[in-house]
Scaffold this motif. Structure first.
Motif, PDB file in Angstrom:
ATOM      1  N   VAL A   6       0.849  -1.208   0.000  1.00  0.00           N
ATOM      2  CA  VAL A   6       0.000   0.000   0.000  1.00  0.00           C
ATOM      3  C   VAL A   6       0.875   1.245   0.000  1.00  0.00           C
ATOM      4  CG1 VAL A   6      -1.684   1.311   1.331  1.00  0.00           C
ATOM      5  CG2 VAL A   6      -1.932  -1.167   1.113  1.00  0.00           C
ATOM      6  N   ARG A   7       1.930   1.227   0.814  1.00  0.00           N
ATOM      7  CA  ARG A   7       2.800   2.407   0.906  1.00  0.00           C
ATOM      8  C   ARG A   7       3.505   2.698  -0.421  1.00  0.00           C
ATOM      9  NH1 ARG A   7       7.963   3.570   1.421  1.00  0.00           N
ATOM     10  NH2 ARG A   7       8.576   1.369   1.432  1.00  0.00           N
ATOM     11  N   ARG A   8       4.015   1.649  -1.055  1.00  0.00           N
ATOM     12  CA  ARG A   8       4.765   1.851  -2.297  1.00  0.00           C
ATOM     13  C   ARG A   8       3.857   2.046  -3.503  1.00  0.00           C
ATOM     14  NH1 ARG A   8       9.154  -2.917  -2.236  1.00  0.00           N
ATOM     15  NH2 ARG A   8       9.459  -2.116  -4.358  1.00  0.00           N
ATOM     16  N   GLN A   9       2.606   1.562  -3.385  1.00  0.00           N
ATOM     17  CA  GLN A   9       1.640   1.650  -4.485  1.00  0.00           C
ATOM     18  C   GLN A   9       2.200   1.034  -5.781  1.00  0.00           C
ATOM     19  OE1 GLN A   9       0.529   5.983  -4.201  1.00  0.00           O
ATOM     20  NE2 GLN A   9      -1.522   5.132  -3.922  1.00  0.00           N
ATOM     21  N   GLU A  10       2.866  -0.100  -5.609  1.00  0.00           N
ATOM     22  CA  GLU A  10       3.371  -0.847  -6.750  1.00  0.00           C
ATOM     23  C   GLU A  10       3.480  -2.315  -6.338  1.00  0.00           C
ATOM     24  OE1 GLU A  10       8.187  -0.354  -6.154  1.00  0.00           O
ATOM     25  OE2 GLU A  10       7.121   1.098  -7.415  1.00  0.00           O
ATOM     26  N   PRO A  11       3.502  -3.224  -7.302  1.00  0.00           N
ATOM     27  CA  PRO A  11       3.559  -4.654  -6.959  1.00  0.00           C
ATOM     28  C   PRO A  11       4.822  -4.992  -6.175  1.00  0.00           C
ATOM     29  CG  PRO A  11       2.926  -4.355  -9.257  1.00  0.00           C
ATOM     30  CD  PRO A  11       3.362  -3.014  -8.762  1.00  0.00           C
ATOM     31  N   ILE A  12       4.673  -5.909  -5.219  1.00  0.00           N
ATOM     32  CA  ILE A  12       5.822  -6.425  -4.475  1.00  0.00           C
ATOM     33  C   ILE A  12       5.740  -7.948  -4.460  1.00  0.00           C
ATOM     34  CG2 ILE A  12       5.935  -4.382  -3.016  1.00  0.00           C
ATOM     35  CD1 ILE A  12       4.815  -6.118  -0.726  1.00  0.00           C
ATOM     36  N   GLN A  13       6.886  -8.582  -4.282  1.00  0.00           N
ATOM     37  CA  GLN A  13       6.942 -10.044  -4.223  1.00  0.00           C
ATOM     38  C   GLN A  13       7.758 -10.454  -3.004  1.00  0.00           C
ATOM     39  OE1 GLN A  13       7.268 -12.617  -7.868  1.00  0.00           O
ATOM     40  NE2 GLN A  13       9.255 -13.115  -7.013  1.00  0.00           N
ATOM     41  N   TYR A  14       7.323 -11.483  -2.322  1.00  0.00           N
ATOM     42  CA  TYR A  14       8.014 -11.922  -1.119  1.00  0.00           C
ATOM     43  C   TYR A  14       7.759 -13.410  -0.917  1.00  0.00           C
ATOM     44  CZ  TYR A  14       3.285 -11.357   0.753  1.00  0.00           C
ATOM     45  OH  TYR A  14       1.933 -11.442   0.958  1.00  0.00           O
ATOM     46  N   GLU A  15       8.550 -13.998  -0.007  1.00  0.00           N
ATOM     47  CA  GLU A  15       8.373 -15.397   0.347  1.00  0.00           C
ATOM     48  C   GLU A  15       7.977 -15.498   1.811  1.00  0.00           C
ATOM     49  OE1 GLU A  15      11.864 -17.574  -0.597  1.00  0.00           O
ATOM     50  OE2 GLU A  15      11.741 -17.182  -2.760  1.00  0.00           O
ATOM     51  N   GLU A  16       7.171 -16.495   2.133  1.00  0.00           N
ATOM     52  CA  GLU A  16       6.723 -16.672   3.507  1.00  0.00           C
ATOM     53  C   GLU A  16       6.458 -18.150   3.757  1.00  0.00           C
ATOM     54  OE1 GLU A  16       3.105 -14.475   3.959  1.00  0.00           O
ATOM     55  OE2 GLU A  16       2.241 -15.245   2.102  1.00  0.00           O
ATOM     56  N   ARG A  17       6.490 -18.494   5.032  1.00  0.00           N
ATOM     57  CA  ARG A  17       6.206 -19.868   5.453  1.00  0.00           C
ATOM     58  C   ARG A  17       5.025 -19.804   6.413  1.00  0.00           C
ATOM     59  NH1 ARG A  17       8.825 -24.719   5.218  1.00  0.00           N
ATOM     60  NH2 ARG A  17       8.613 -26.181   6.949  1.00  0.00           N
ATOM     61  N   LEU A  18       3.894 -20.417   6.023  1.00  0.00           N
ATOM     62  CA  LEU A  18       2.658 -20.295   6.784  1.00  0.00           C
ATOM     63  C   LEU A  18       2.164 -21.658   7.233  1.00  0.00           C
ATOM     64  CD1 LEU A  18       0.723 -17.687   4.589  1.00  0.00           C
ATOM     65  CD2 LEU A  18       2.047 -17.256   6.666  1.00  0.00           C
ATOM     66  N   GLU A  19       1.593 -21.666   8.427  1.00  0.00           N
ATOM     67  CA  GLU A  19       0.934 -22.859   8.941  1.00  0.00           C
ATOM     68  C   GLU A  19      -0.568 -22.686   8.732  1.00  0.00           C
ATOM     69  OE1 GLU A  19       0.590 -25.616  12.993  1.00  0.00           O
ATOM     70  OE2 GLU A  19       1.917 -23.859  12.941  1.00  0.00           O
ATOM     71  N   LEU A  20      -1.141 -23.447   7.800  1.00  0.00           N
ATOM     72  CA  LEU A  20      -2.533 -23.327   7.398  1.00  0.00           C
ATOM     73  C   LEU A  20      -3.228 -24.671   7.614  1.00  0.00           C
ATOM     74  CD1 LEU A  20      -1.886 -21.340   4.115  1.00  0.00           C
ATOM     75  CD2 LEU A  20      -2.676 -20.411   6.297  1.00  0.00           C
ATOM     76  N   PRO A  21      -4.562 -24.715   7.473  1.00  0.00           N
ATOM     77  CA  PRO A  21      -5.260 -25.988   7.675  1.00  0.00           C
ATOM     78  C   PRO A  21      -4.701 -27.133   6.836  1.00  0.00           C
ATOM     79  CG  PRO A  21      -6.834 -24.202   7.628  1.00  0.00           C
ATOM     80  CD  PRO A  21      -5.504 -23.588   7.309  1.00  0.00           C
ATOM     81  N   ALA A  22      -4.183 -26.841   5.633  1.00  0.00           N
ATOM     82  CA  ALA A  22      -3.628 -27.895   4.775  1.00  0.00           C
ATOM     83  C   ALA A  22      -2.204 -28.278   5.169  1.00  0.00           C
ATOM     84  CB  ALA A  22      -3.655 -27.462   3.309  1.00  0.00           C
TER      85      ALA A  22
END
Length: 697
Positions: free
Chosen positions: A208-224
């Motif tokens: 939102v701050r940059r008002q341009e696309p960003i890409q990142y990596e993350e590790r999430l614990e989800l139901p699957a």
């Protein structure tokens, strides 16, 4: 009015109406007789004005049959409401279809009685065509989102800096285990644990701050389950330029991350393995000085230098033997200029001053743009003849791709009615060229892969099953890409097939997969092969024996086991040295293999003890094989300095039975071997023979 306040004359308005492009009409009431129709009607309706004046029903006649009922009904609404707005189609005499937007009013007399209907009709055909095109594009985008193999979700950005999930596509629901109902109107804080929610919101705020696309990596614990994700956020702005929504596309990169972790573990294991090896593996800066950035610790054993003494130092040229330096340096310069890898035999100085003859391989590593990155290679003491592989390269994180529609007609002609501009990144072909024919794209597919790609398309077209294919593309830029494509087909009314799909560059993932397979194959070999003789080790031989016993029990086939060892081997070691003893063992295995079939297995059990597995072999035949084997070894002469070493072997032969286990079979063969030794050595015995009171010395 003019400046004097006078009313404009009627002929001014009449002249104006005569010149406008819209159709102006007036119909008297209640007889519905056409009173006026301006000249624009001739071009819009494709008929002369006089034809309408002579036939009051002509106008309704040219209305498209599917629209006539609605148009006729609109007259009743006009009389009731005083005005009406309608959109319908007409047919010109040449068959052309024209869309009309018609606004009509009811004029009443001073006594409020209906007296005239009048209106303005406009040709809106182009507008309708544009609307249909936009609707088709929007439908394509919606269909892509629904059928995309990658998870896609939308996040609403509230004015108070709150982020609210409002949609996720089927791929997201499947891969995360979160249904649309469970996700809609939830925030990161309600879906994730506090640490994960905080990290996710930080990425959202950054976008939102940059008002341009960003890409990142993350590790999430989800139901699957716990997964690694690569996510791209794209901000969506309103008319005022404020970000009101975030569109996100994610990719499950868990296999890639696992491969990276496995690669790091494999490299650590390889480095540990190299500590016990005379081979020196290295990585250098890509310049003539070849300043090392990595050296295996075996360099101390080979050259007497600790690797900390060499890392980051320009010592390679100083270590070269003066007589070899000019040729070796010239070869290295040629390699750095792009002429390919080099293999050289030359001398390098040991720390104590003497020179070692080495065999060296050097290779220049470049990036996709062709820029030099590093030099990797191996230095081997020629007496050991060991070659090791290079370190694995890091897998690139970007997976570029493009969305498309692919149309295949009944006569087999294909084209891409829609393709995003990323087609240039995959095929090097602009969307405009793909829209006419698929030939340019298929020319870029590797010739070896074209039959598989076409067969997959034909199967998908025939069964309407999803298309998925992995293949190589020869990009015009010179590089060979591995790409992965997925698409959902649908059959059109004319019987042709239209696919909606996505193609991504998976070159890095494919390269890592192939490298890992090579690395695993090397480690599997280390786990199953005796490093001195190259014969299968005890573990591998016992596995082969267990497999063969299963075949004997299941099919009742013949098979035999032979155990043998070198007679008086300790004397050889004591007399000629252990290095000579090692050469004897290697020569024994080499000579023994020449007497055996490809299906036979000769393994080293330990020390000077060996065994042979003979599938599909009766005891009589096995005794003959063992005797030929014994004679071949007895005739063997192994050079050791100025002398020649001779040796003999003793062998025990048994036939395998259905009641045998690997241990029991080995025990029986060992007893037969003991009998041969007790009978005087340099002979073979089979199960049941008696040593005859001979003492083993």
């Amino acid at each position: 009015m003019d400046d004097g306040g006078e009313v404009l004359p009627d002929d001014f308005f009449a002249s104006l109406v005569e010149k406008v492009d819209d159709v102006i009409w007036a119909v008297g009431y209640p007889h519905l007789q056409l009173e006026y129709l301006n000249p624009a009607a001739a071009s819009v309706f494709g008929r002369p004005v006089q034809a309408f004046m002579e036939d009051s029903q002509l106008w309704l006649t040219i209305v498209h049959p599917d629209d006539r009922e609605d148009v006729a009904a609109s007259h009743d609404r006009l009389l009731q409401q005083g005005q009406v707005e309608r959109r319908y189609r007409i047919l010109k005499p040449d068959g052309e279809l024209v869309w009309i937007h018609d606004r009509a009013w009811l004029m009443r007399s001073a006594g409020a009685e209906p007296m005239r209907l009048f209106g303005i009709a406009r040709d809106v055909t182009r507008e309708m065509a544009e609307r249909e095109r936009l609707d088709s594009t929007l439908a394509l985008h919606r269909r892509f989102i629904e059928s995309a193999p990658d998870p896609i979700f939308l996040v609403k950005v509230e004015p108070d800096d709150t982020f609210v999930f409002r949609y996720n596509n089927p791929a997201h629901r499947h891969q995360t285990g979160i249904s649309l109902e469970a996700l809609r109107n939830q925030t990161p804080d309600t879906l994730l644990d506090p640490l994960q929610a905080s990290a996710v919101k930080a990425h959202y705020r950054e976008c939102v701050r940059r008002q341009e696309p960003i890409q990142y990596e993350e590790r999430l614990e989800l139901p699957a389950g716990v997964r690694d994700w690569q996510t791209m956020l794209v901000p969506v702005e309103d008319a005022a330029g404020d970000v009101v929504e975030l569109a996100a596309i994610a990719r499950d990169i868990t296999p890639i991350k696992q491969a990276e972790r496995k690669s790091r573990d494999a490299f650590k294991a390889l480095d540990q393995l190299l500590q016990a090896s005379p081979v020196v593996i290295y990585e250098c800066q890509p310049n003539p000085e070849l300043i090392p950035t990595y050296i295996s610790s075996s360099v101390e054993r080979v050259f007497g230098f600790a690797r900390d003494e060499l890392l980051g130092q320009a010592v390679w040229n100083a270590m070269l033997h003066p007589d070899d330096a000019s040729l070796v340096v010239a070869k290295v310069k040629a390699m750095l200029a792009g002429e390919g890898p080099i293999q050289l035999n030359y001398r390098l100085r040991h720390r104590d001053g003497h020179y070692i003859q080495v065999q060296s391989e050097k290779r220049l590593i470049t990036d996709k743009a062709g820029h030099s990155v590093k030099v990797v290679g191996a230095i081997l003491d020629i007496s050991h003849s060991i070659r090791l592989s290079q370190r694995l390269e890091k897998l690139a994180q970007q997976l570029p791709g493009f969305i498309y529609q692919y149309h295949l007609t009944l006569d087999g002609k294909g084209c891409f009615p829609y393709a995003s501009t990323s087609s240039l990144e995959i095929y090097g072909v602009p969307p405009e060229e793909l829209a006419h024919s698929d030939e340019a794209a298929f020319r870029k597919i590797h010739p070896d892969d074209q039959p598989d790609v076409k067969a997959a398309i034909e199967m998908s077209a025939e069964t309407l099953s999803p298309w998925h294919c992995e293949y190589r593309v020869l990009h015009p830029g010179g590089q060979e890409l591995w790409v992965e494509g997925s698409a959902a087909p649908e059959r059109l009314a004319d019987g042709s097939v239209l696919w909606h799909g996505y193609i991504a560059d998976v070159s890095e993932r494919k390269r890592l997969q192939l490298e890992l397979q090579k690395s695993e194959a090397r480690f599997r070999r280390l786990a199953t092969v005796d490093m001195l003789t190259g014969a299968p080790n005890r573990r591998h031989f016992m596995q082969s024996l267990d497999t063969e016993l299963s075949r004997v029990k299941r099919h009742g086939v013949d098979a035999c086991l032979v155990m043998f060892d070198a007679d008086h081997f300790k004397r050889i070691n004591d007399t000629f040295g252990h290095a000579a003893g090692d050469e004897v063992l290697k020569a024994l295995v080499s000579a023994g293999r020449e007497q055996l079939r490809a299906s036979d297995t000769l393994g080293r059990l330990g020390g000077e003890e060996f065994a042979i597995l003979l599938p599909d072999t009766s005891l009589d035949v096995a005794l003959g094989v063992a005797e030929r084997f014994r004679r071949a070894i007895a005739a063997l002469h192994v050079a050791s300095g100025d002398t020649s070493i001779c040796l003999t072997i003793s062998l025990g032969v048994v036939a395998l039975g259905v009641e045998d286990s690997p241990d029991s079979a080995m025990e029986r063969a060992d007893k037969a071997l003991y009998t041969a030794k007790a009978s005087g050595r340099d002979r073979l015995c089979h199960e049941g023979e008696v040593p005859g009171g001979v003492t083993i010395s």
